[in-house]
Design an enzyme around this catalytic site. Structure first.
Site, PDB file in Angstrom:
ATOM      1  NE  ARG A   1      17.705  51.485  39.988  1.00 18.60           N
ATOM      2  CZ  ARG A   1      17.086  50.500  40.650  1.00 18.60           C
ATOM      3  NH1 ARG A   1      15.796  50.301  40.484  1.00 18.60           N
ATOM      4  NH2 ARG A   1      17.768  49.710  41.442  1.00 18.60           N
TER       5      ARG A   1
ATOM      6  NE  ARG B   1      17.261  58.586  57.913  1.00 19.64           N
ATOM      7  CZ  ARG B   1      15.939  58.713  57.764  1.00 19.64           C
ATOM      8  NH1 ARG B   1      15.388  59.914  57.691  1.00 19.64           N
ATOM      9  NH2 ARG B   1      15.149  57.653  57.719  1.00 19.64           N
TER      10      ARG B   1
ATOM     11  CG  HIS C   1      16.110  63.992  59.302  1.00 21.43           C
ATOM     12  ND1 HIS C   1      15.810  62.858  58.595  1.00 21.43           N
ATOM     13  CD2 HIS C   1      15.036  64.818  59.159  1.00 21.43           C
ATOM     14  CE1 HIS C   1      14.600  62.976  58.066  1.00 21.43           C
ATOM     15  NE2 HIS C   1      14.119  64.161  58.392  1.00 21.43           N
TER      16      HIS C   1
ATOM     17  CB  SER D   1      28.559  56.072  34.295  1.00 19.26           C
ATOM     18  OG  SER D   1      27.865  57.309  34.398  1.00 19.26           O
TER      19      SER D   1
ATOM     20  CB  SER E   1      20.105  47.153  40.107  1.00 20.62           C
ATOM     21  OG  SER E   1      19.123  47.452  39.164  1.00 20.62           O
TER      22      SER E   1
ATOM     23  CD  GLU F   1      21.158  52.451  39.656  1.00 17.17           C
ATOM     24  OE1 GLU F   1      21.745  52.773  38.615  1.00 17.17           O
ATOM     25  OE2 GLU F   1      20.216  51.629  39.676  1.00 17.17           O
TER      26      GLU F   1
ATOM     27  CG  ASP G   1      20.590  54.855  55.209  1.00 19.32           C
ATOM     28  OD1 ASP G   1      20.459  56.096  55.210  1.00 19.32           O
ATOM     29  OD2 ASP G   1      19.675  54.085  54.904  1.00 19.32           O
TER      30      ASP G   1
HETATM   31  O1  LIG Z   1      18.728  55.238  36.875  1.00 18.98           O
HETATM   32  C1  LIG Z   1      19.758  54.843  36.380  1.00 18.98           C
HETATM   33  C2  LIG Z   1      19.737  53.722  35.401  1.00 18.98           C
HETATM   34  O2  LIG Z   1      18.515  53.021  35.518  1.00 18.98           O
HETATM   35  C3  LIG Z   1      20.921  52.753  35.471  1.00 18.98           C
HETATM   36  O3  LIG Z   1      20.712  51.685  36.367  1.00 18.98           O
HETATM   37  C4  LIG Z   1      21.038  55.570  36.661  1.00 18.98           C
HETATM   38  O4  LIG Z   1      21.136  55.857  38.026  1.00 18.98           O
HETATM   39  C5  LIG Z   1      21.033  56.885  35.854  1.00 18.98           C
HETATM   40  O5  LIG Z   1      21.014  56.572  34.492  1.00 18.98           O
HETATM   41  C6  LIG Z   1      22.250  57.746  36.166  1.00 18.98           C
HETATM   42  O6  LIG Z   1      23.427  57.077  35.789  1.00 18.98           O
HETATM   43  P1  LIG Z   1      24.760  57.228  36.621  1.00 18.98           P
HETATM   44  O7  LIG Z   1      25.043  58.719  36.703  1.00 18.98           O
HETATM   45  O8  LIG Z   1      25.769  56.490  35.825  1.00 18.98           O
HETATM   46  O9  LIG Z   1      24.528  56.646  37.988  1.00 18.98           O
END
Ligand SMILES: O=C([C@H](O)CO)[C@H](O)[C@H](O)COP(=O)(O)O
Length: 185
Positions: free
Chosen positions: A46, A57, A60, A88, A149, A152, A160
């Site tokens: 994510r 963007r 763009h 992380s 979440s 992310e 943005d």
């Molecule tokens: O998709 C992810 C997972 O669902 C945790 O919420 C993370 O973005 C993915 O595991 C990558 O981890 P990080 O590099 O620690 O963002």
């Protein structure tokens, strides 16, 4: 609670997290973007979804951008910038990219929750975004949402915010950006 109430609660949570962002760190990232010859971007899962939206963007805005892993992604060179989004800061594929970038003389920027993570320790620019994750050694905040979440979502919104700042500095508009949007959809 209904889905709309959950959505409202998520937005309120993100709003309460925004004050933890540091303007000077974001300014360093904006500066690095404006200085870069080419910008390479990557993130997993994510975090990667958010950085793909950011890449679009930046394109763009007329900048030279490449998503790492795409077949069209060229070789990096000195003067380029690699931006990694990793809550992380320890995701193994990204650690490898970070080390490779540093050994090639590429400036390394990281958006993360952990400024002591393996990637943060070698990054030239670190932007810490607040969030919660089971991958972190210590969680200072709590979240109503699972896993990473909040980080992310906040990274998508912060990207943005960076775009709005770049638009102002580069004197770009909705019209000039739209003119660069792909006609291959
Ligand atoms: O998709 C992810 C997972 O669902 C945790 O919420 C993370 O973005 C993915 O595991 C990558 O981890 P990080 O590099 O620690 O963002």
């Amino acid at each position: 609670m209904s889905v709309t109430q959950h959505t409202q609660a998520i937005i309120e949570e993100l709003l309460s997290f925004v004050p933890y962002e540091r303007e000077e760190e974001l300014e360093r990232l904006v500066h690095a973007i404006l200085q870069a010859k080419s910008i390479f971007l990557s993130g997993a899962g994510r975090s990667g979804v958010a950085i793909r939206g950011f890449t679009n963007r930046l394109l763009h805005l007329g900048l030279s951008v490449h998503l790492v892993g795409e077949i069209s992604c060229p070789r990096t060179a000195q003067g380029d910038l690699l931006i990694l989004g990793s809550g992380s800061g320890t995701t193994s594929s990204l650690v490898a990219l970070a080390k490779k970038a540093k050994s090639n003389g590429v400036t390394l920027a990281l958006l993360t929750m952990d400024n002591e993570s393996e990637i943060a320790q070698i990054a030239d620019v670190v932007v810490v975004l607040p969030g919660v994750s089971p991958k972190l050694k210590e969680n200072k905040l709590t979240s109503i949402q699972p896993m990473g979440s909040a980080f992310e979502q906040l990274s998508f919104l912060t990207y943005d915010g960076i775009i709005l700042e770049l638009m102002a500095r580069m004197e770009e508009t909705n019209e000039t950006m739209h003119a660069r949007h792909t006609d291959m959809e």
